[in-house]
Structures are given as structure tokens and as C-alpha cells.
Design a protein around this motif. Structure first.
Motif, PDB file in Angstrom:
ATOM      1  N   LYS A 135      22.341 -50.768  15.110  1.00  0.00           N
ATOM      2  CA  LYS A 135      22.537 -49.356  15.480  1.00  0.00           C
ATOM      3  C   LYS A 135      23.552 -48.685  14.548  1.00  0.00           C
ATOM      4  CE  LYS A 135      23.848 -46.510  19.462  1.00  0.00           C
ATOM      5  NZ  LYS A 135      25.087 -45.897  19.042  1.00  0.00           N
ATOM      6  N   ASP A 136      24.640 -49.365  14.266  1.00  0.00           N
ATOM      7  CA  ASP A 136      25.662 -48.810  13.371  1.00  0.00           C
ATOM      8  C   ASP A 136      25.128 -48.679  11.949  1.00  0.00           C
ATOM      9  OD1 ASP A 136      27.436 -48.717  15.484  1.00  0.00           O
ATOM     10  OD2 ASP A 136      28.457 -50.585  14.923  1.00  0.00           O
ATOM     11  N   PHE A 137      24.376 -49.681  11.502  1.00  0.00           N
ATOM     12  CA  PHE A 137      23.806 -49.624  10.156  1.00  0.00           C
ATOM     13  C   PHE A 137      22.893 -48.408  10.023  1.00  0.00           C
ATOM     14  CE2 PHE A 137      20.600 -50.374   6.974  1.00  0.00           C
ATOM     15  CZ  PHE A 137      21.328 -50.869   5.907  1.00  0.00           C
ATOM     16  N   ILE A 138      22.030 -48.193  10.999  1.00  0.00           N
ATOM     17  CA  ILE A 138      21.078 -47.071  10.957  1.00  0.00           C
ATOM     18  C   ILE A 138      21.816 -45.731  10.980  1.00  0.00           C
ATOM     19  CG2 ILE A 138      19.258 -45.912  12.278  1.00  0.00           C
ATOM     20  CD1 ILE A 138      18.265 -48.779  12.997  1.00  0.00           C
ATOM     21  N   GLU A 139      22.902 -45.656  11.742  1.00  0.00           N
ATOM     22  CA  GLU A 139      23.694 -44.421  11.775  1.00  0.00           C
ATOM     23  C   GLU A 139      24.413 -44.191  10.447  1.00  0.00           C
ATOM     24  OE1 GLU A 139      26.322 -44.602  15.147  1.00  0.00           O
ATOM     25  OE2 GLU A 139      24.651 -44.450  16.579  1.00  0.00           O
ATOM     26  N   ASP A 140      24.956 -45.257   9.867  1.00  0.00           N
ATOM     27  CA  ASP A 140      25.717 -45.140   8.621  1.00  0.00           C
ATOM     28  C   ASP A 140      24.823 -45.001   7.391  1.00  0.00           C
ATOM     29  OD1 ASP A 140      28.056 -45.351  10.063  1.00  0.00           O
ATOM     30  OD2 ASP A 140      28.350 -47.487   9.629  1.00  0.00           O
ATOM     31  N   PHE A 141      23.629 -45.570   7.467  1.00  0.00           N
ATOM     32  CA  PHE A 141      22.695 -45.544   6.327  1.00  0.00           C
ATOM     33  C   PHE A 141      21.325 -45.072   6.801  1.00  0.00           C
ATOM     34  CE2 PHE A 141      25.764 -48.984   5.614  1.00  0.00           C
ATOM     35  CZ  PHE A 141      26.347 -48.556   4.420  1.00  0.00           C
ATOM     36  N   PRO A 142      21.201 -43.797   7.157  1.00  0.00           N
ATOM     37  CA  PRO A 142      19.918 -43.303   7.681  1.00  0.00           C
ATOM     38  C   PRO A 142      18.791 -43.465   6.660  1.00  0.00           C
ATOM     39  CG  PRO A 142      21.432 -41.474   7.245  1.00  0.00           C
ATOM     40  CD  PRO A 142      22.203 -42.739   7.036  1.00  0.00           C
ATOM     41  N   GLY A 143      17.647 -43.898   7.165  1.00  0.00           N
ATOM     42  CA  GLY A 143      16.474 -44.082   6.313  1.00  0.00           C
ATOM     43  C   GLY A 143      16.477 -45.361   5.494  1.00  0.00           C
ATOM     44  N   GLN A 144      17.461 -46.210   5.700  1.00  0.00           N
ATOM     45  CA  GLN A 144      17.578 -47.442   4.906  1.00  0.00           C
ATOM     46  C   GLN A 144      17.253 -48.701   5.713  1.00  0.00           C
ATOM     47  OE1 GLN A 144      18.156 -47.333   1.545  1.00  0.00           O
ATOM     48  NE2 GLN A 144      17.893 -45.159   1.926  1.00  0.00           N
ATOM     49  N   GLU A 145      16.497 -48.525   6.795  1.00  0.00           N
ATOM     50  CA  GLU A 145      16.178 -49.670   7.646  1.00  0.00           C
ATOM     51  C   GLU A 145      15.428 -50.758   6.882  1.00  0.00           C
ATOM     52  OE1 GLU A 145      14.879 -46.540   8.373  1.00  0.00           O
ATOM     53  OE2 GLU A 145      16.322 -45.872   9.860  1.00  0.00           O
ATOM     54  N   ASP A 146      14.552 -50.346   5.978  1.00  0.00           N
ATOM     55  CA  ASP A 146      13.762 -51.321   5.232  1.00  0.00           C
ATOM     56  C   ASP A 146      14.641 -52.230   4.375  1.00  0.00           C
ATOM     57  OD1 ASP A 146      11.438 -50.390   6.337  1.00  0.00           O
ATOM     58  OD2 ASP A 146      10.583 -49.647   4.457  1.00  0.00           O
ATOM     59  N   VAL A 147      15.703 -51.683   3.823  1.00  0.00           N
ATOM     60  CA  VAL A 147      16.605 -52.480   2.986  1.00  0.00           C
ATOM     61  C   VAL A 147      17.246 -53.583   3.831  1.00  0.00           C
ATOM     62  CG1 VAL A 147      18.671 -52.410   1.552  1.00  0.00           C
ATOM     63  CG2 VAL A 147      17.035 -50.538   1.452  1.00  0.00           C
ATOM     64  N   LEU A 148      17.725 -53.220   5.009  1.00  0.00           N
ATOM     65  CA  LEU A 148      18.325 -54.225   5.891  1.00  0.00           C
ATOM     66  C   LEU A 148      17.282 -55.240   6.331  1.00  0.00           C
ATOM     67  CD1 LEU A 148      20.790 -55.285   7.421  1.00  0.00           C
ATOM     68  CD2 LEU A 148      20.180 -53.741   9.299  1.00  0.00           C
ATOM     69  N   ARG A 149      16.107 -54.765   6.711  1.00  0.00           N
ATOM     70  CA  ARG A 149      15.027 -55.661   7.134  1.00  0.00           C
ATOM     71  C   ARG A 149      14.687 -56.646   6.011  1.00  0.00           C
ATOM     72  NH1 ARG A 149      11.637 -52.082   8.284  1.00  0.00           N
ATOM     73  NH2 ARG A 149      11.977 -51.964  10.510  1.00  0.00           N
ATOM     74  N   TYR A 150      14.595 -56.130   4.783  1.00  0.00           N
ATOM     75  CA  TYR A 150      14.280 -56.986   3.630  1.00  0.00           C
ATOM     76  C   TYR A 150      15.323 -58.092   3.487  1.00  0.00           C
ATOM     77  CZ  TYR A 150      13.769 -58.638  -1.108  1.00  0.00           C
ATOM     78  OH  TYR A 150      13.617 -59.455  -2.195  1.00  0.00           O
ATOM     79  N   VAL A 151      16.590 -57.718   3.469  1.00  0.00           N
ATOM     80  CA  VAL A 151      17.649 -58.708   3.260  1.00  0.00           C
ATOM     81  C   VAL A 151      17.697 -59.711   4.403  1.00  0.00           C
ATOM     82  CG1 VAL A 151      20.146 -59.052   3.021  1.00  0.00           C
ATOM     83  CG2 VAL A 151      19.006 -57.215   1.750  1.00  0.00           C
ATOM     84  N   LEU A 152      17.582 -59.228   5.633  1.00  0.00           N
ATOM     85  CA  LEU A 152      17.614 -60.161   6.765  1.00  0.00           C
ATOM     86  C   LEU A 152      16.449 -61.141   6.723  1.00  0.00           C
ATOM     87  CD1 LEU A 152      18.825 -57.825   9.654  1.00  0.00           C
ATOM     88  CD2 LEU A 152      20.152 -59.537   8.379  1.00  0.00           C
TER      89      LEU A 152
END
Length: 172
Positions: free
Chosen positions: A16-33
């Protein structure tokens, strides 16, 4: 960051914090995870590794290949896919990788081995970069336009397959 995950000590990556701090970057986090997902042993998340994977894998490997392919297609063919002409042995090797990648990705996903699935997709992006670098269509266009049509047709097919293979990891 080398420490044990602890939600009670607030030592975690909060989606939730990542999405708030980096809007539209969910794919980057998903990729790395997915790239570091624990399949047979523990994994470690660090922001330095997150940045490196984003820059070196998504940007330099995947993004660079797709960008070069699309820019050259726009430049040489007004964005329209050229006809594929006579295939050389190296074209056939790449086409074989194109055909095998979806099967390997699907098999890994069906076995819940998401890191392996993502790795197979990135192998295709690496093969695409090597294919363009080995063939140098930006030089060859001056002497063998027909060959460049085939090269770019194959590169566009790699791009198409990458979009399919990476959809589970980069849906946006």
C-alpha cells in the motif's frame, strides 16, 4: 536488507505504501518480487537490488530491446511490420526460442515457479538484444534492405511473444 521480515517492528515492504509513494509503478515491484521470490530457499529484498533489477533488467535488457525494435520499425517501415523473407540459420534459432518460450513460461507458472517463468521470458529479451546486435540492421539497411525486413520481422515477433510471456508479471 539482510534482516528478517517483521511486521510488528515495521520491517517490511508494504504494498500500500509503495503504491502511494510510486503511483503507476506496481509492475516494477511485481517484477522484482517475482524475480527474487523464494521457491526453494529464503530470499532477500533490498532497495539497492530493486533499483538494479529495474535499471539493468527491465530497462537495459527488456526495455532496450523493445525500444530499439519499435524505433527501427517506425524509422524504416512507418511502424508497419515488414514481410519476413528468407530465413537464415540464426533466424531459425531465434524463432525456435520464440516458439519454446511460451511453453517454458506456461509450464513454470503451472508449477508455481514464478521466478523461473520470469527468467525464461527475460532469456528471450536477452536473445532479442543479441539478435539485433549480431545483425546490426541499422548498418545493413544501406546494403541489404530485404535482409533487414526479415530481421525486423523476427524482432517484432520476439516483441510480441515478450508481451505475452510477461503479461503475468507486467500486466500494465
Amino acid at each position: 536488507e539482510g534482516q528478517k521480515l517483521s511486521t510488528s517492528r515495521n520491517w517490511a515492504v508494504w504494498g500500500k505504501d509503495f503504491i502511494e509513494d510510486f503511483p503507476g509503478q506496481e509492475d516494477v515491484l511485481r517484477y522484482v518480487l517475482c524475480a527474487i521470490s523464494p521457491e526453494s530457499k529464503d530470499s532477500d529484498f533490498s532497495w539497492k537490488d530493486f533499483q538494479a533489477r529495474n535499471n539493468n533488467e527491465l530497462g537495459a535488457i527488456f526495455g532496450n530491446f523493445v525500444n530499439r525494435t519499435l524505433v527501427l520499425t517506425k524509422k524504416y517501415y512507418n511502424g508497419i511490420s515488414p514481410e519476413c523473407g528468407q530465413l537464415l540459420e540464426l533466424d531459425k534459432e531465434v524463432i525456435n526460442a520464440i516458439e519454446e518460450t511460451p511453453k517454458k513460461v506456461a509450464k513454470a507458472i503451472e508449477s508455481f515457479r514464478f521466478r523461473d517463468a520470469l527468467s525464461e521470458a527475460m532469456k528471450l529479451a536477452r536473445a532479442g538484444n543479441k539478435y539485433l546486435a549480431d545483425n546490426e540492421p541499422w548498418k545493413l539497411v544501406k546494403t541489404d534492405a530485404n535482409r533487414v525486413e526479415t530481421i525486423m520481422s523476427v524482432a517484432l515477433e520476439i516483441t510480441r511473444q515478450l508481451s505475452i510471456a510477461c503479461m503475468p508479471f507486467l500486466p500494465k
